[in-house]
Design a protein around this motif. Structure first.
Motif, PDB file in Angstrom:
ATOM      1  N   LYS A 533       0.831  -1.205   0.000  1.00  0.00           N
ATOM      2  CA  LYS A 533       0.000   0.000   0.000  1.00  0.00           C
ATOM      3  C   LYS A 533       0.866   1.255   0.000  1.00  0.00           C
ATOM      4  O   LYS A 533       0.615   2.208  -0.744  1.00  0.00           O
ATOM      5  N   LEU A 534       1.929   1.232   0.830  1.00  0.00           N
ATOM      6  CA  LEU A 534       2.835   2.379   0.888  1.00  0.00           C
ATOM      7  C   LEU A 534       3.524   2.581  -0.459  1.00  0.00           C
ATOM      8  O   LEU A 534       3.695   3.709  -0.919  1.00  0.00           O
ATOM      9  N   SER A 535       3.907   1.444  -1.082  1.00  0.00           N
ATOM     10  CA  SER A 535       4.558   1.531  -2.386  1.00  0.00           C
ATOM     11  C   SER A 535       3.612   2.103  -3.437  1.00  0.00           C
ATOM     12  O   SER A 535       3.989   2.958  -4.246  1.00  0.00           O
ATOM     13  N   ILE A 536       2.351   1.633  -3.408  1.00  0.00           N
ATOM     14  CA  ILE A 536       1.340   2.119  -4.361  1.00  0.00           C
ATOM     15  C   ILE A 536       1.082   3.609  -4.142  1.00  0.00           C
ATOM     16  O   ILE A 536       0.988   4.379  -5.106  1.00  0.00           O
ATOM     17  N   GLU A 537       0.978   4.015  -2.862  1.00  0.00           N
ATOM     18  CA  GLU A 537       0.735   5.426  -2.560  1.00  0.00           C
ATOM     19  C   GLU A 537       1.895   6.293  -3.035  1.00  0.00           C
ATOM     20  O   GLU A 537       1.690   7.394  -3.556  1.00  0.00           O
ATOM     21  N   ALA A 538       3.133   5.776  -2.851  1.00  0.00           N
ATOM     22  CA  ALA A 538       4.298   6.533  -3.305  1.00  0.00           C
ATOM     23  C   ALA A 538       4.286   6.677  -4.824  1.00  0.00           C
ATOM     24  O   ALA A 538       4.556   7.752  -5.368  1.00  0.00           O
ATOM     25  N   THR A 539       3.944   5.578  -5.516  1.00  0.00           N
ATOM     26  CA  THR A 539       3.855   5.612  -6.973  1.00  0.00           C
ATOM     27  C   THR A 539       2.754   6.566  -7.435  1.00  0.00           C
ATOM     28  O   THR A 539       2.916   7.325  -8.390  1.00  0.00           O
ATOM     29  N   LYS A 540       1.627   6.512  -6.721  1.00  0.00           N
ATOM     30  CA  LYS A 540       0.501   7.388  -7.059  1.00  0.00           C
ATOM     31  C   LYS A 540       0.890   8.850  -6.911  1.00  0.00           C
ATOM     32  O   LYS A 540       0.576   9.681  -7.765  1.00  0.00           O
ATOM     33  N   ARG A 541       1.605   9.149  -5.796  1.00  0.00           N
ATOM     34  CA  ARG A 541       2.044  10.528  -5.591  1.00  0.00           C
ATOM     35  C   ARG A 541       3.005  10.970  -6.694  1.00  0.00           C
ATOM     36  O   ARG A 541       2.935  12.098  -7.190  1.00  0.00           O
ATOM     37  N   GLU A 542       3.891  10.043  -7.086  1.00  0.00           N
ATOM     38  CA  GLU A 542       4.843  10.353  -8.156  1.00  0.00           C
ATOM     39  C   GLU A 542       4.118  10.620  -9.469  1.00  0.00           C
ATOM     40  O   GLU A 542       4.459  11.559 -10.199  1.00  0.00           O
ATOM     41  N   ILE A 543       3.085   9.801  -9.761  1.00  0.00           N
ATOM     42  CA  ILE A 543       2.298   9.992 -10.987  1.00  0.00           C
ATOM     43  C   ILE A 543       1.571  11.328 -10.954  1.00  0.00           C
ATOM     44  O   ILE A 543       1.532  12.059 -11.949  1.00  0.00           O
ATOM     45  N   GLU A 544       0.986  11.651  -9.791  1.00  0.00           N
ATOM     46  CA  GLU A 544       0.261  12.919  -9.658  1.00  0.00           C
ATOM     47  C   GLU A 544       1.204  14.100  -9.859  1.00  0.00           C
ATOM     48  O   GLU A 544       0.858  15.080 -10.517  1.00  0.00           O
ATOM     49  N   GLU A 545       2.405  13.994  -9.264  1.00  0.00           N
ATOM     50  CA  GLU A 545       3.379  15.071  -9.420  1.00  0.00           C
ATOM     51  C   GLU A 545       3.795  15.215 -10.889  1.00  0.00           C
ATOM     52  O   GLU A 545       3.922  16.328 -11.400  1.00  0.00           O
ATOM     53  N   ARG A 546       4.002  14.050 -11.541  1.00  0.00           N
ATOM     54  CA  ARG A 546       4.377  14.080 -12.962  1.00  0.00           C
ATOM     55  C   ARG A 546       3.256  14.663 -13.809  1.00  0.00           C
ATOM     56  O   ARG A 546       3.500  15.436 -14.754  1.00  0.00           O
ATOM     57  N   LYS A 547       2.022  14.288 -13.458  1.00  0.00           N
ATOM     58  CA  LYS A 547       0.861  14.802 -14.183  1.00  0.00           C
ATOM     59  C   LYS A 547       0.786  16.319 -14.060  1.00  0.00           C
ATOM     60  O   LYS A 547       0.534  17.032 -15.040  1.00  0.00           O
ATOM     61  N   GLU A 548       1.013  16.815 -12.845  1.00  0.00           N
ATOM     62  CA  GLU A 548       0.980  18.263 -12.629  1.00  0.00           C
ATOM     63  C   GLU A 548       2.066  18.953 -13.444  1.00  0.00           C
ATOM     64  O   GLU A 548       1.844  20.025 -14.025  1.00  0.00           O
ATOM     65  N   GLU A 549       3.268  18.331 -13.469  1.00  0.00           N
ATOM     66  CA  GLU A 549       4.361  18.912 -14.238  1.00  0.00           C
ATOM     67  C   GLU A 549       4.015  18.969 -15.722  1.00  0.00           C
ATOM     68  O   GLU A 549       4.267  19.971 -16.400  1.00  0.00           O
ATOM     69  N   LEU A 550       3.437  17.864 -16.253  1.00  0.00           N
ATOM     70  CA  LEU A 550       3.084  17.812 -17.674  1.00  0.00           C
ATOM     71  C   LEU A 550       1.988  18.818 -18.011  1.00  0.00           C
ATOM     72  O   LEU A 550       2.019  19.460 -19.070  1.00  0.00           O
ATOM     73  N   GLU A 551       0.976  18.922 -17.122  1.00  0.00           N
ATOM     74  CA  GLU A 551      -0.096  19.891 -17.350  1.00  0.00           C
ATOM     75  C   GLU A 551       0.460  21.312 -17.355  1.00  0.00           C
ATOM     76  O   GLU A 551       0.058  22.146 -18.175  1.00  0.00           O
ATOM     77  N   LYS A 552       1.382  21.562 -16.430  1.00  0.00           N
ATOM     78  CA  LYS A 552       2.009  22.879 -16.382  1.00  0.00           C
ATOM     79  C   LYS A 552       2.786  23.160 -17.655  1.00  0.00           C
ATOM     80  O   LYS A 552       2.715  24.250 -18.222  1.00  0.00           O
ATOM     81  N   LEU A 553       3.542  22.135 -18.116  1.00  0.00           N
ATOM     82  CA  LEU A 553       4.318  22.280 -19.354  1.00  0.00           C
ATOM     83  C   LEU A 553       3.412  22.511 -20.553  1.00  0.00           C
ATOM     84  O   LEU A 553       3.690  23.355 -21.411  1.00  0.00           O
TER      85      LEU A 553
END
Length: 773
Positions: A533-553
């Motif tokens: 669960k912790l691993s999935i949450e960490a991956t999810k946070r990483e995806i969300e951060e990447r998504k925000e970066e891409l949307e910003k770009l």
């Protein structure tokens, strides 16, 4: 709320600790009578105030209340019309300055901190009163000479007279006649009169009045006869000075009395702000978060820490009650953290409903009307009550008051009596609380309650962690798994004979041992699940951060693209303007070779047309945003050079289905150049009408909602334009309705010279497709 329950969850202990962090007595008074609220609006506002206080501290450096002077006794004196002393007026002045400073601070930041400004804005202005006190009273509380012209005059006369008296007395020290009589060359004051020390043996030789005697009796402090009158005058002036000082103090006290209601209000506001900023400071000190309030009665804690435990040593707890189940049964070894968990749950809810932030990563709760708790071992010697009886007394009160808006916390439910009967009572109480729909957390050792949790959907097991190797609790909670007492494990490590341990296992039976095996396996499985669960949450946070970066770009690219097109258009227009200026300049200075000039003019005109075409071309290449496209829109498809109607949108693929004549195609939305809106034919300056083109004229007309006469006039005109534009077909939107408008349009189409044939759209009975000649 129930005071005993707030006591056992250590709510009042927290408030006592916080009193030491207050700057004002009003803040301490607030904490002395404070209790949680169940009014959502009050709680919401209080949390907003705490949020802003914390932000203010972090952004502006906080607000100092340390200069506040206690005014309780001063206010009492003013209310009974007593005259304030200079020291008391000085305190009043200090507080008036503080009131003005606070008001000014929030006046400048009212948009950033609206909730705090709402309170600070109620502080009245005291500028005139403060300045008058400053004019009359110095920092030590003395009345200044300039407080009144009369006082200034009196004090000047006093100083002059005092100087004359001292000069006369000092002249005696220089006379040889009195050299042996005077015991010391010192001028002092006794009974308000200036005197000098004379040896007792010479008193008969020195005309004077004795005012005092030394401790040994050998020295007399005498007032020489020649300064008696001067001393009398000095005492009289001092009396006048006292009268004038009293008059000044009375006048100032009266002015304070005139504003006493405003001052009391200001004192109350400062106390409230001190309390609010205390909440903000505590939020920083405890590393707190702002609670989230939900309509549902539930409690969700993520990495919560009891504020009285050391942050570095405490193991954070995470749990949720009220979402999937309403009763949590907490089991496990003694000193494993069951009681601390109960207190943490209750304390977090109480603090949140008091407007405090809570020490956790995330905290979510409903609003509870009651927090009902029975925690800790209690005995009453005076009432001859056992532990069981004492607990039952509180349980009676809890069962009488609980309902679906109550949070109930029970420690060692049913303990202190026969285990079988205690377990039966514990289960019966749990079922009663379920019936009452309360949110409940129970700490227990009874296996019956663990089994009950498996049988009832709204009840869940929870265990506190224990390390069998170190024989120490881990304090970590395991939701969904019942706890064990680990009595045999602890006994084995402590050296109990192996034979005794084996006998105990035999007595417990295979079924009990099998349960232990199952529970241990469940714990291991849950550990693996939690890691995943912790691993999935960490991956999810990483995806969300990447998504925000891409949307910003993506947004930056869109903005740069728009900026590029705008600059290109401006540059093109500048070239056209320069071209025109060049042409006009040439025409003004026409040389003899007129033919050459005219040829150059034509070249410039061609250049202007070319640039204009490039601008149009750039505009056509602009792709509209996905969100701008709606089903039913008429759009221009540049690659086909035709119009089409949007029939459907695929959100995932970002593609659109478009009807282009009888053909239906699916295209990327980027192929849509622009939307087409219905336009009217507008005469130009010479009275001519621009001929419609496939790019400017919509290939659909909306007649829905119009009368038959209005519709036919508009349709006749539209068909003329569509024929001139060379459309092979058009769409007529008339709606379904009663069918009258559709019938009239069909009758009209039968006789129209532009119409070859028509048919009703098979997928939309409110649309007719017309094929033109």
């Amino acid at each position: 709320m129930d005071k005993h329950s707030l006591e056992v969850i250590e709510y009042y202990r927290i408030l006592e600790i916080l009193k030491n962090k207050c700057h004002t007595p009003m803040c301490r008074e607030i904490l002395s009578t404070f209790s949680p609220s169940s009014d959502f609006e009050l709680i919401k506002d209080s949390i907003k105030e705490t949020d802003e206080a914390k932000d203010f501290i972090n952004n502006e450096g906080g607000l100092s209340f340390s200069s506040y002077q206690d005014m309780e006794d001063i206010i009492k004196k003013v209310k009974v019309r007593s005259v304030l002393s200079g020291e008391e007026l000085s305190k009043v002045k200090e507080n008036l300055s503080l009131f003005e400073e606070i008001r000014r601070e929030f006046e400048e930041n009212k948009l950033r901190y609206p909730y705090l400004y709402r309170s600070a804005s109620k502080l009245k202005k005291f500028t005139d009163l403060r300045k008058e006190i400053e004019r009359c009273i110095d920092e030590e509380g003395n009345v200044k000479d300039d407080a009144s012209s009369e006082l200034k005059s009196i004090r000047k006369r006093i100083r002059n007279l005092r100087q004359k008296i001292i000069e006369k007395l000092e002249s005696l020290f220089a006379l040889s006649t009195y050299k042996n009589m005077i015991s010391d060359h010192v001028i002092t004051v006794r009974n308000g009169r200036y005197v000098i020390p004379i040896k007792r043996d010479f008193i008969s030789y020195f005309p004077s009045i004795v005012q005092d005697t030394s401790g040994s009796g050998k020295t007399l402090f005498v007032e020489p006869q020649f300064i008696v009158q001067k001393n009398n005058e000095l005492i009289e002036l001092k009396g006048k000075e006292e009268q004038e000082v009293k008059r000044v103090l009375t006048a100032l006290s009266n002015r304070v009395s005139d504003r006493i209601n405003d001052i009391e209000t200001a004192v109350s506001i400062v106390g409230f702000l001190d309390f609010t900023f205390l909440k903000g400071r505590v939020s920083n000190e405890w590393d707190c978060v702002s609670p989230v309030f939900v309509e549902k009665k539930k409690v969700r804690i993520e990495e919560g820490r009891h504020p009285l435990l050391e942050k570095e040593k405490v193991v954070p707890i995470s749990l949720e009650i009220g979402e999937n189940f309403r009763v949590l049964i907490i089991t496990g070894p003694n000193t494993g953290g069951k009681t601390v968990t109960l207190k943490t749950i209750g304390l977090f809810v109480a603090l949140a409903q008091s407007g405090f932030h809570v020490p956790a990563k995330h905290f979510e709760t409903g609003i509870f009307n009651e927090i009902l708790a029975d925690i800790g071992e209690e005995q009453s010697i005076e009432q001859s009550l056992s532990t069981f009886s004492s607990h039952m007394k509180h349980i009676v009160r809890i069962l009488e008051r609980c309902d679906d808006k109550s949070l109930v916390l029970l420690d060692e439910l049913g303990a202190g009596t026969d285990p079988e009967e205690g377990a039966a009572i514990a289960q019966a109480i749990t079922e009663y609380l379920l019936k009452k729909k309360s949110i409940v957390a129970i700490a227990t050792h009874y296996p019956r309650l663990k089994e009950f949790a498996y049988k009832v959907e709204e009840v869940e097991n929870c265990s506190v962690g224990f390390d069998p190797e170190t024989l120490k609790p881990t304090y970590k909670l395991h939701i969904g798994i019942p706890g064990e007492s680990h009595a045999l494990t602890i006994a084995t490590h402590l050296g109990i004979e192996k034979e005794v341990i084996e006998k105990a296992r035999e007595i417990l039976g295979e079924e009990h041992l099998a349960k232990e095996v199952i529970i241990n396996k469940m714990k291991r499985d849950q550990t693996i699940i939690e890691k995943d669960k912790l691993s999935i949450e960490a991956t999810k946070r990483e995806i969300e951060e990447r998504k925000e970066e891409l949307e910003k770009l993506l947004n930056e690219i869109k903005e740069k693209r728009k900026e590029f097109l705008l600059n290109a258009k401006k540059e093109a227009l500048k070239i056209i303007e320069d071209t025109r200026k060049r042409m006009e300049e040439l025409l003004k200075n026409i040389p003899k070779e007129r033919k050459v000039v005219l040829e150059e003019k034509k070249e410039l005109e061609k250049e202007e047309e070319k640039i204009a075409e490039e601008i149009v071309s750039q505009e056509k290449k602009i792709v509209i945003d996905w969100d701008e496209i709606e089903i039913g829109d008429l759009v221009w498809i540049e690659k086909f050079g035709k119009q089409g109607i949007v029939l459907n949108k695929d959100e995932e693929e970002k593609k659109v289905q478009i009807q282009i004549g009888t053909m239906r195609v699916i295209l990327p939305f980027e192929d849509i150049t622009r939307k087409i809106t219905e336009v009217e034919e507008i005469p130009d300056e010479e009275g001519k009408v621009e001929l419609p083109t496939p790019e400017t004229l919509p290939m659909k007309i909306d007649l829905h909602g119009k009368t038959v006469d209005e519709a036919l006039v508009k349709l006749d005109k539209y068909l003329d334009s569509a024929s001139l534009a060379g459309f092979p077909f058009v769409y007529i939107h008339h709606g379904v309705g009663t069918g009258i408008l559709r019938k009239a349009i069909h009758d009209f189409l039968k006789t129209n010279p532009h119409v070859q044939r028509y048919t009703t759209d098979p997928e939309n009975g409110g649309v007719t497709i017309v094929y033109l000649k």
